[in-house]
Scaffold this motif. Structure first.
Motif, short mmCIF file in Angstrom:
data_model
loop_
_atom_site.label_atom_id
_atom_site.label_comp_id
_atom_site.label_asym_id
_atom_site.label_seq_id
_atom_site.Cartn_x
_atom_site.Cartn_y
_atom_site.Cartn_z
N TYR A 116 27.40 71.01 19.09
CA TYR A 116 27.23 69.88 20.01
C TYR A 116 25.98 69.07 19.64
O TYR A 116 26.01 67.83 19.55
N LEU A 136 34.83 74.81 15.40
CA LEU A 136 34.35 73.44 15.27
C LEU A 136 33.53 73.24 14.00
O LEU A 136 32.83 74.14 13.53
N ASP A 177 34.76 65.75 16.43
CA ASP A 177 34.25 66.92 15.73
C ASP A 177 34.15 66.63 14.24
O ASP A 177 35.12 66.19 13.62
N HIS A 237 35.22 71.45 23.80
CA HIS A 237 36.45 70.89 23.24
C HIS A 237 37.59 71.15 24.23
O HIS A 237 37.72 72.25 24.77
N ARG A 290 38.88 71.01 8.64
CA ARG A 290 38.71 72.44 8.95
C ARG A 290 39.52 73.30 7.98
O ARG A 290 39.05 74.33 7.51
N THR A 316 32.61 61.28 24.89
CA THR A 316 33.09 62.49 24.25
C THR A 316 33.10 63.63 25.25
O THR A 316 32.70 63.45 26.42
N SER A 371 39.84 65.89 11.72
CA SER A 371 39.02 67.08 11.93
C SER A 371 39.80 68.34 11.57
O SER A 371 39.28 69.26 10.93
N LYS A 413 26.56 66.99 16.50
CA LYS A 413 27.46 65.85 16.75
C LYS A 413 26.71 64.70 17.40
O LYS A 413 26.86 63.54 16.99
N ASN A 442 36.88 63.49 20.69
CA ASN A 442 36.06 64.68 20.48
C ASN A 442 35.07 64.48 19.34
O ASN A 442 33.95 65.00 19.39
N THR A 461 31.09 70.95 13.75
CA THR A 461 29.71 70.63 14.11
C THR A 461 29.37 71.25 15.46
O THR A 461 30.23 71.34 16.35
#
Length: 321
Positions: free
Chosen positions: A74, A70, A25, A57, A169, A53, A165, A77, A23, A72
């Motif tokens: 899309y 998230l 992220d 998600h 977070r 990727t 990630s 990222k 992913n 970031t």
């Protein structure tokens, strides 16, 4: 760099594809280390570095109630991954049907037949396929059977901490943006458009602020932050307040920034706020005058933080800035 929207749209074979999957992220230091390995391997073989990727998600599909906010968007990222020199990004649309693909079918039909993978780099905690039954050991076994190499990467450590990630977070949600920056390898940032606010900063407190509307999912916890602000490609210092302005008993959430040493119209502009350090929680004051005194003290403290930051740090903002 080429971005392929859906693996089914990869029209022709790639020379010696070297792949990583995830992913990604936040594109933190752990992700970045794997990207460098993929790129270096591809260069040794005159091949193609590839990132596979997913969008959205996977938890948004499998268990929406557990889907994280998230780090970031899309777009961010993709730009960040591109900045590291990856040749091809394949954005796979994660659907319920995709989630039901058995692990072995994913490897054989998608990675081997469709993509023609030659080398694969994954973390030691990578699990995949229906019910997450696929594992690094399964990948190694299938790699031996179908003729591709699987490299399982041990956890990357930063100051004895493994970047993740989910961990980042948590730090940001607690306002620990300075700790998050260490694991990201850059300052955490949030972009927004300046919209009309209550105008209390300018008219009552004599500290004009830009009220930001953002599509970002994850903001730091309520409070006051020392920040940097990007406006039209130029970087300024700033003071950001996140929360509900308890002194005024607001019920509406606000994300507002006072830009230091800036004189100009900001309404309608896009600002990017880079978080350096939280200086205090939101507080309710008995009157506006006491709030104004605290704001002046905050700005004094923030100027000192920014001065020290500029002395001690090489400028590391987001890769797409």
């Amino acid at each position: 760099m080429k971005v392929v929207d859906g693996i089914e749209n990869l029209k022709k074979g790639l020379p010696y594809p070297v792949l990583t999957i995830g992913n990604f992220d936040g594109v933190h230091l752990g992700h970045q280390a794997i990207f460098r390995m993929v790129i270096n391997c591809a260069k040794r073989h005159d091949g193609t570095s590839v990132v596979l990727t997913f969008v959205p998600h996977p938890l948004r599909v499998i268990a929406p109630e557990r889907a994280p906010k998230l780090l970031t968007t899309y777009k961010e990222k993709i730009k960040m991954i591109e900045s590291f020199g990856i040749d091809v990004i394949i954005c796979t649309h994660f659907t319920k049907e995709f989630a039901d693909i058995p692990a072995e079918n994913f490897v054989v039909d998608i990675l081997w037949k469709n993509l023609g993978v030659k080398e694969l780099f994954i973390g030691s905690n990578y699990f995949f396929g229906k019910g997450r039954r696929g594992s690094p050991d399964m990948l190694k076994s299938l790699g031996t059977q179908y003729g591709f190499t699987v490299n399982v990467i041990d956890e990357v450590k930063v100051n004895h901490v493994t970047p993740s990630s989910s961990g980042i977070r948590t730090l940001i949600a607690k306002g620990k943006v300075d700790e998050a920056a260490i694991l990201l390898g850059r300052l955490y940032s949030v972009e927004g458009i300046v919209v009309e606010g209550a105008k209390r900063g300018k008219n009552i407190l004599h500290v004009p602020t830009a009220n930001l509307l953002t599509a970002h999912e994850l903001l730091p916890s309520d409070g006051v932050y020392a920040v940097k602000v990007e406006i039209d490609g130029k970087i300024y210092g700033g003071a950001t307040n996140i929360g509900y302005n308890p002194t005024f008993e607001d019920k509406k959430f606000s994300f507002e920034t006072h830009v230091l040493d800036f004189a100009g119209e900001l309404l309608g502009k896009t600002l990017k706020v880079f978080f350096i350090k939280k200086i205090r929680n939101e507080m309710k004051f008995s009157n506006v005058d006491k709030l104004a005194v605290q704001i002046r003290n905050d700005i004094h403290d923030i100027k000192n933080i920014l001065r020290d930051y500029n002395k001690n740090h090489i400028e590391i903002l987001n890769a797409d800035s």
